[in-house]
Design a protein around this motif. Sequence first.
Motif, PDB file in Angstrom:
ATOM      1  N   TYR A  53       0.831  -1.203   0.000  1.00 27.71           N
ATOM      2  CA  TYR A  53       0.000   0.000   0.000  1.00 27.71           C
ATOM      3  C   TYR A  53       0.867   1.256   0.000  1.00 27.71           C
ATOM      4  O   TYR A  53       0.532   2.264  -0.614  1.00 27.71           O
ATOM      5  N   MET A  54       2.021   1.164   0.688  1.00 23.35           N
ATOM      6  CA  MET A  54       2.902   2.340   0.840  1.00 23.35           C
ATOM      7  C   MET A  54       3.759   2.596  -0.391  1.00 23.35           C
ATOM      8  O   MET A  54       4.373   3.667  -0.491  1.00 23.35           O
ATOM      9  N   GLY A  55       3.840   1.622  -1.290  1.00 26.61           N
ATOM     10  CA  GLY A  55       4.786   1.701  -2.410  1.00 26.61           C
ATOM     11  C   GLY A  55       4.828   3.043  -3.106  1.00 26.61           C
ATOM     12  O   GLY A  55       5.889   3.679  -3.191  1.00 26.61           O
ATOM     13  N   MET A 233       4.549   9.061   2.005  1.00 24.19           N
ATOM     14  CA  MET A 233       4.502   7.908   2.900  1.00 24.19           C
ATOM     15  C   MET A 233       3.615   8.158   4.112  1.00 24.19           C
ATOM     16  O   MET A 233       2.816   7.305   4.507  1.00 24.19           O
ATOM     17  N   THR A 234       3.756   9.333   4.691  1.00 19.76           N
ATOM     18  CA  THR A 234       2.989   9.635   5.894  1.00 19.76           C
ATOM     19  C   THR A 234       1.491   9.665   5.590  1.00 19.76           C
ATOM     20  O   THR A 234       0.670   9.104   6.332  1.00 19.76           O
ATOM     21  N   ARG A 235       1.149  10.293   4.469  1.00 20.06           N
ATOM     22  CA  ARG A 235      -0.282  10.372   4.131  1.00 20.06           C
ATOM     23  C   ARG A 235      -0.839   8.986   3.802  1.00 20.06           C
ATOM     24  O   ARG A 235      -1.958   8.651   4.209  1.00 20.06           O
ATOM     25  N   ARG A 236      -0.063   8.211   3.056  1.00 18.47           N
ATOM     26  CA  ARG A 236      -0.505   6.847   2.740  1.00 18.47           C
ATOM     27  C   ARG A 236      -0.684   6.047   4.021  1.00 18.47           C
ATOM     28  O   ARG A 236      -1.619   5.244   4.137  1.00 18.47           O
ATOM     29  N   GLU A 239      -3.977   7.010   5.492  1.00 20.64           N
ATOM     30  CA  GLU A 239      -5.085   6.437   4.718  1.00 20.64           C
ATOM     31  C   GLU A 239      -5.266   4.962   5.055  1.00 20.64           C
ATOM     32  O   GLU A 239      -6.382   4.482   5.251  1.00 20.64           O
ATOM     33  N   PHE A 240      -4.129   4.251   5.135  1.00 18.03           N
ATOM     34  CA  PHE A 240      -4.197   2.826   5.451  1.00 18.03           C
ATOM     35  C   PHE A 240      -4.828   2.617   6.828  1.00 18.03           C
ATOM     36  O   PHE A 240      -5.689   1.764   7.022  1.00 18.03           O
ATOM     37  N   LEU A 248      -0.667   0.406  15.563  1.00 19.77           N
ATOM     38  CA  LEU A 248       0.663  -0.033  15.968  1.00 19.77           C
ATOM     39  C   LEU A 248       1.444  -0.569  14.771  1.00 19.77           C
ATOM     40  O   LEU A 248       2.571  -0.134  14.484  1.00 19.77           O
ATOM     41  N   GLU A 249       0.839  -1.511  14.024  1.00 13.79           N
ATOM     42  CA  GLU A 249       1.527  -2.123  12.891  1.00 13.79           C
ATOM     43  C   GLU A 249       1.801  -1.094  11.793  1.00 13.79           C
ATOM     44  O   GLU A 249       2.891  -1.053  11.213  1.00 13.79           O
ATOM     45  N   THR A 250       0.813  -0.243  11.516  1.00 15.80           N
ATOM     46  CA  THR A 250       0.972   0.736  10.439  1.00 15.80           C
ATOM     47  C   THR A 250       2.131   1.685  10.716  1.00 15.80           C
ATOM     48  O   THR A 250       3.038   1.840   9.891  1.00 15.80           O
ATOM     49  N   TRP A 251       2.106   2.317  11.885  1.00 14.02           N
ATOM     50  CA  TRP A 251       3.115   3.350  12.148  1.00 14.02           C
ATOM     51  C   TRP A 251       4.482   2.744  12.413  1.00 14.02           C
ATOM     52  O   TRP A 251       5.501   3.375  12.148  1.00 14.02           O
ATOM     53  N   THR A 252       4.507   1.500  12.916  1.00 10.95           N
ATOM     54  CA  THR A 252       5.804   0.823  13.035  1.00 10.95           C
ATOM     55  C   THR A 252       6.432   0.671  11.655  1.00 10.95           C
ATOM     56  O   THR A 252       7.615   0.973  11.445  1.00 10.95           O
TER      57      THR A 252
END
Lengths: 281, 248
Positions: A53-55, A233-236, A239-240, A248-252
């Motif tokens: 998703y972050m690609g 990256m931060t905005r994606r 969104e995710f 936790l998982e996303t921001w890690t």
Amino acid sequence: MPDLERAEALPRPFPRFRQPPWDRWWILFGVVVALVILMALTRPDPYARIIRYMGDGVEVTVGVTAVSYVLILIVGLIAGLGRISKHWAIRGIASVYVEVVRGIPLLVQLLFIYYASPVVLQSFGRYLMANVPSFGALGQSLSTITINPFVGAVFGLTFCYGAYVGEIYRAGIESIPKGQMEAARSLGMSYFQSMRYVILPQAIRVILPPLGNEFTALLKDSSLVSVVAVADMTRRGREFMSTNFIPLETWTMVALLYLVLTVFSARIVSYIERKTAHARQ
Amino acid sequence: MPASEFSPIIEIRDACKTFGETEALQNVSLNVHRGEVVVIIGPSGSGKSTLLRCINHLETPDAGTIIVDGIPLTQSRNINKVREEVGMVFQQFNLFPHLTVLENICLAQRIIKKRSRKESQAIARDLLAKVGISDKEKSYPTQLSGGQQQRVAIARALAMQPKIMLFDEPTSALDPEMITEVLDVMLALAKEGMTMVVVSHEMGFVRAAATRIVFMDMGKVVEETTPEELFTNPKEERTRQFLSKILH
């Protein structure tokens, strides 16, 4: 000849330190990359999914940073030269620019450029349409102007960092003894020729390390452009998060991906520094 | 004013310069003719370096006119033209530390005179031979002794084929044993008929080469005289005082 003996005893102009054949900090980079891969392999959901998703966010972050940095180097040089100009007006403009930019948070500058400056341009366009018929066409296009997020973000970062980088250039140029400029000028070189061939080649050794640090700082500060509709990256990540609710998982993962980029860029910077420190002999 | 054989190559009329409170130059006038070797002496702070630096506009006089080889130094566009004809040697050498000896001498030739790499290097090598350091062309300035650096600085200035050479205390930053090697180069230059303006207290050089001595104090020219007059019979009391201090 006593002279010759003296000359041998003098230090070499650009001393070479004994360096390990490779930079040990690459280990840290390897560890971080390995960690990311390990996480993606052991728990594909959510980690591999987040990375996919972050690609395009990574692309945007790297793109915004790279384009801004090139422009910053140019704007910074102009600002730095302006700050040491003999002409009071040029020096004044450059000084006001640096002081104003340094006094306003980058986030506020970005918000101003994206949300407030179109308002200014639009009302100026309407004014042209109403009062200056010969510029009516220009007014027409200005009155409906919007700022492209990417362009606005690059402009904001360049405007802000140009001031800081300008100070780095200025300090580097001022670190070169005055006699160097005098010697170059007395040989008939113009101010800009002296800068180009005599002052800057010497100053670059002083300028390069802080300039490299600014690149890493810019990479991190580029996360602020997420507030002006740039899908970095931060905005994606946000969104995710808003569809999956796993903070936790996303921001890690976002933090680790930033770390991969910053550690990598810091290694590249230090590699270039070593190269230039050796290049002169 | 047309530049003829007989008009002075440097013409300074009523030059004034103040730095804050200090008056570095007060209505100083000085003419230098072709082939002359003028040595300016005087106590520190007397304005001798300032006067020298005004000739190639490293300092801008507040008032007065300076004409070099028929070109008035009033318009800023003339400055680079004049600087091409005026070589300058500094107390601190001011060689470019990021370039080798050879590159130091070639840089301005390539940029200003538009000479090819080959041509500029040939000229540089000739000059290095002349100042006696041919073996050092690949060295960097910090690898050389002070005397060698100053000789490179002289070669660098000569490479531009100047009509006038200015020396601003060229031996003051040197160890005593290296002074001679620099003075020898300057003497040879004087013998070739180069027009020179030298700020220096090297009385040996004054005796051997100077055609005229200018004694300055407090921003004014106190006395202009010949070397013989200076050593045997100085007119002014202030000159006598100063000489008794430096000639022991």
